[in-house]
Write a protein that holds these residues in place. Structure first.
Motif, mmCIF file in Angstrom:
data_model
loop_
_atom_site.group_PDB
_atom_site.id
_atom_site.type_symbol
_atom_site.label_atom_id
_atom_site.label_comp_id
_atom_site.label_asym_id
_atom_site.label_seq_id
_atom_site.Cartn_x
_atom_site.Cartn_y
_atom_site.Cartn_z
ATOM 1 N N PRO A 45 8.724 -1.399 5.317
ATOM 2 C CA PRO A 45 8.744 -0.184 4.514
ATOM 3 C C PRO A 45 9.592 -0.350 3.249
ATOM 4 C CG PRO A 45 9.543 0.221 6.758
ATOM 5 C CD PRO A 45 9.445 -1.247 6.574
ATOM 6 N N ILE A 46 9.109 0.234 2.171
ATOM 7 C CA ILE A 46 9.900 0.411 0.957
ATOM 8 C C ILE A 46 10.211 1.900 0.959
ATOM 9 C CG2 ILE A 46 9.960 0.196 -1.554
ATOM 10 C CD1 ILE A 46 7.527 -1.809 -1.154
ATOM 11 N N TYR A 47 11.455 2.248 1.255
ATOM 12 C CA TYR A 47 11.804 3.627 1.604
ATOM 13 C C TYR A 47 12.657 4.310 0.546
ATOM 14 C CZ TYR A 47 13.542 7.610 4.201
ATOM 15 O OH TYR A 47 13.854 8.892 4.590
ATOM 16 N N GLU A 48 12.369 5.606 0.377
ATOM 17 C CA GLU A 48 13.274 6.514 -0.322
ATOM 18 C C GLU A 48 13.130 7.879 0.316
ATOM 19 O OE1 GLU A 48 14.492 8.278 -4.676
ATOM 20 O OE2 GLU A 48 13.431 6.363 -4.578
ATOM 21 N N GLY A 49 14.251 8.526 0.523
ATOM 22 C CA GLY A 49 14.215 9.851 1.143
ATOM 23 C C GLY A 49 15.598 10.283 1.560
ATOM 24 N N ALA A 50 15.838 10.274 2.862
ATOM 25 C CA ALA A 50 17.118 10.747 3.395
ATOM 26 C C ALA A 50 18.276 9.967 2.786
ATOM 27 C CB ALA A 50 17.137 10.607 4.914
ATOM 28 N N SER A 51 19.265 10.687 2.287
ATOM 29 C CA SER A 51 20.415 10.031 1.655
ATOM 30 C C SER A 51 21.237 9.235 2.656
ATOM 31 C CB SER A 51 21.291 11.075 0.950
ATOM 32 O OG SER A 51 21.696 12.067 1.876
ATOM 33 N N CYS B 145 0.835 -1.187 0.000
ATOM 34 C CA CYS B 145 0.000 0.000 0.000
ATOM 35 C C CYS B 145 0.876 1.247 0.000
ATOM 36 C CB CYS B 145 -0.936 0.022 1.207
ATOM 37 S SG CYS B 145 -0.119 0.274 2.797
ATOM 38 N N MET B 146 0.210 2.358 -0.264
ATOM 39 C CA MET B 146 0.841 3.675 -0.137
ATOM 40 C C MET B 146 -0.201 4.575 0.518
ATOM 41 S SD MET B 146 2.398 6.275 -3.045
ATOM 42 C CE MET B 146 3.463 5.055 -3.761
ATOM 43 N N ILE B 147 0.207 5.268 1.578
ATOM 44 C CA ILE B 147 -0.691 6.171 2.290
ATOM 45 C C ILE B 147 -0.072 7.560 2.226
ATOM 46 C CG2 ILE B 147 -1.829 6.681 4.481
ATOM 47 C CD1 ILE B 147 -1.451 3.668 5.208
ATOM 48 N N VAL B 148 -0.580 8.386 1.302
ATOM 49 C CA VAL B 148 -0.014 9.726 1.079
ATOM 50 C C VAL B 148 -1.094 10.665 0.553
ATOM 51 C CG1 VAL B 148 2.354 8.970 0.597
ATOM 52 C CG2 VAL B 148 0.724 9.121 -1.266
ATOM 53 N N SER C 229 4.795 -1.406 2.651
ATOM 54 C CA SER C 229 4.211 -0.074 2.541
ATOM 55 C C SER C 229 5.241 0.856 1.903
ATOM 56 C CB SER C 229 3.837 0.442 3.930
ATOM 57 O OG SER C 229 3.297 1.738 3.849
ATOM 58 N N PHE C 230 4.836 1.524 0.824
ATOM 59 C CA PHE C 230 5.726 2.500 0.197
ATOM 60 C C PHE C 230 5.826 3.715 1.098
ATOM 61 C CE2 PHE C 230 4.787 -0.035 -3.533
ATOM 62 C CZ PHE C 230 6.015 -0.044 -4.192
ATOM 63 N N CYS C 231 7.053 4.094 1.429
ATOM 64 C CA CYS C 231 7.318 5.208 2.332
ATOM 65 C C CYS C 231 8.328 6.143 1.670
ATOM 66 C CB CYS C 231 7.878 4.705 3.657
ATOM 67 S SG CYS C 231 6.807 3.536 4.511
ATOM 68 N N LEU C 232 7.833 7.029 0.846
ATOM 69 C CA LEU C 232 8.694 7.999 0.183
ATOM 70 C C LEU C 232 8.520 9.340 0.872
ATOM 71 C CD1 LEU C 232 8.130 5.720 -1.984
ATOM 72 C CD2 LEU C 232 8.734 7.448 -3.662
ATOM 73 N N GLU C 233 9.625 9.914 1.301
ATOM 74 C CA GLU C 233 9.571 11.246 1.894
ATOM 75 C C GLU C 233 9.104 12.226 0.826
ATOM 76 O OE1 GLU C 233 9.855 11.517 4.981
ATOM 77 O OE2 GLU C 233 11.341 10.105 5.732
ATOM 78 N N ILE D 90 18.215 14.557 1.103
ATOM 79 C CA ILE D 90 18.450 15.514 2.183
ATOM 80 C C ILE D 90 18.881 14.724 3.408
ATOM 81 C CG2 ILE D 90 17.436 17.251 3.698
ATOM 82 C CD1 ILE D 90 15.482 17.895 1.426
ATOM 83 N N LYS D 91 20.102 14.938 3.831
ATOM 84 C CA LYS D 91 20.619 14.206 4.988
ATOM 85 C C LYS D 91 19.776 14.494 6.224
ATOM 86 C CE LYS D 91 25.397 13.540 3.755
ATOM 87 N NZ LYS D 91 26.779 13.673 4.164
ATOM 88 N N GLY D 92 19.394 13.419 6.905
ATOM 89 C CA GLY D 92 18.680 13.552 8.164
ATOM 90 C C GLY D 92 17.203 13.850 8.055
ATOM 91 N N TYR D 93 16.677 14.023 6.836
ATOM 92 C CA TYR D 93 15.252 14.324 6.681
ATOM 93 C C TYR D 93 14.461 13.019 6.727
ATOM 94 C CZ TYR D 93 10.868 16.020 4.648
ATOM 95 O OH TYR D 93 9.551 16.310 4.408
ATOM 96 N N ILE D 94 14.118 12.624 7.952
ATOM 97 C CA ILE D 94 13.379 11.386 8.204
ATOM 98 C C ILE D 94 12.131 11.771 8.985
ATOM 99 C CG2 ILE D 94 13.450 9.105 9.278
ATOM 100 C CD1 ILE D 94 16.567 9.358 9.120
ATOM 101 N N THR D 95 10.974 11.499 8.386
ATOM 102 C CA THR D 95 9.708 11.899 9.006
ATOM 103 C C THR D 95 8.932 10.680 9.481
ATOM 104 O OG1 THR D 95 8.457 11.879 6.938
ATOM 105 C CG2 THR D 95 9.652 13.922 7.474
ATOM 106 N N GLU D 96 7.642 10.873 9.671
ATOM 107 C CA GLU D 96 6.792 9.809 10.210
ATOM 108 C C GLU D 96 6.586 8.643 9.264
ATOM 109 O OE1 GLU D 96 4.117 11.831 7.439
ATOM 110 O OE2 GLU D 96 5.633 12.596 8.820
ATOM 111 N N LYS D 97 6.866 8.823 7.994
ATOM 112 C CA LYS D 97 6.482 7.820 6.993
ATOM 113 C C LYS D 97 7.032 6.427 7.301
ATOM 114 C CE LYS D 97 5.817 11.438 3.646
ATOM 115 N NZ LYS D 97 5.777 12.468 4.673
#
Length: 189
Positions: free
Chosen positions: A117-123, A27-30, A90-94, A99-106
């Protein structure tokens, strides 16, 4: 003056996870948003949604979407944790990547639902969260390759991810994302 802080998004996981064979694939919740910034990930979310239009097992939830956006759209939900717990992944794309350190609730919402989680975001995500707790979307050359990985993952391997997530959530490193740590930081300002 600048200081490092962690979003206070750590939540306890669900008590009893949905059995592996009772879960849908992903799923993706966005929310339906957009940006013209070169590192935005909204367009990547749309790419994933389009990819899954003709594949079973994917559901989209969130505000701002409609059936016209995706035949997999399931509406707005009350509880992310409860909803995501019915999926293996669950797809979790910021909102932004690289962006270093940009990790949110996703990613933490996925952890709380005990879905992988299938993640993309913080480097530098692996500086904060062990790589054995999530699937890094950047490691795949195509969505087809990722999809093949998801549909062939064994229950044992999925359970290993879940155990790694449980261990991480109990760790001192995860506590950086707790409301208690955030409040302690505020007291020092």
């Amino acid at each position: 003056k600048f200081f490092k802080f962690y979003y206070p998004v750590l939540r306890a996981p669900i008590e009893i996870p949905t059995p592996f064979h009772s879960r849908k694939l992903c799923c993706m919740i966005v929310g339906n948003k957009s940006s013209s910034h070169p590192d935005e990930l909204y367009s990547k979310r749309r790419q994933i949604i389009r990819f899954y239009e003709d594949k079973p097992g994917f559901d989209l939830f969130g505000v701002g979407w409609s059936d016209a956006d995706s035949r997999n759209y399931q509406g707005i939900i009350e509880d992310k944790k409860e909803t995501a717990s019915n999926y293996k992944f669950s797809f979790c794309l910021e909102n932004m990547g690289n962006i270093k350190g940009y990790i949110t609730e996703k990613i933490f919402d996925a952890f709380a639902s005990l879905t992988v989680p299938i993640y993309e975001g913080a480097s530098n995500i692996t500086d904060e969260i062990p790589s054995n707790c999530f699937i890094d979307l950047r490691e795949f050359t195509s969505l087809e390759e990722l999809h093949e990985r998801l549909i062939t993952m064994s229950e044992e391997e999925h359970n290993e991810y879940i155990e790694n997530i449980r261990a991480y959530l109990k760790s001192e490193k995860a506590q950086r994302f707790s409301i208690e740590q955030f409040n302690a930081l505020l007291q020092t300002l």
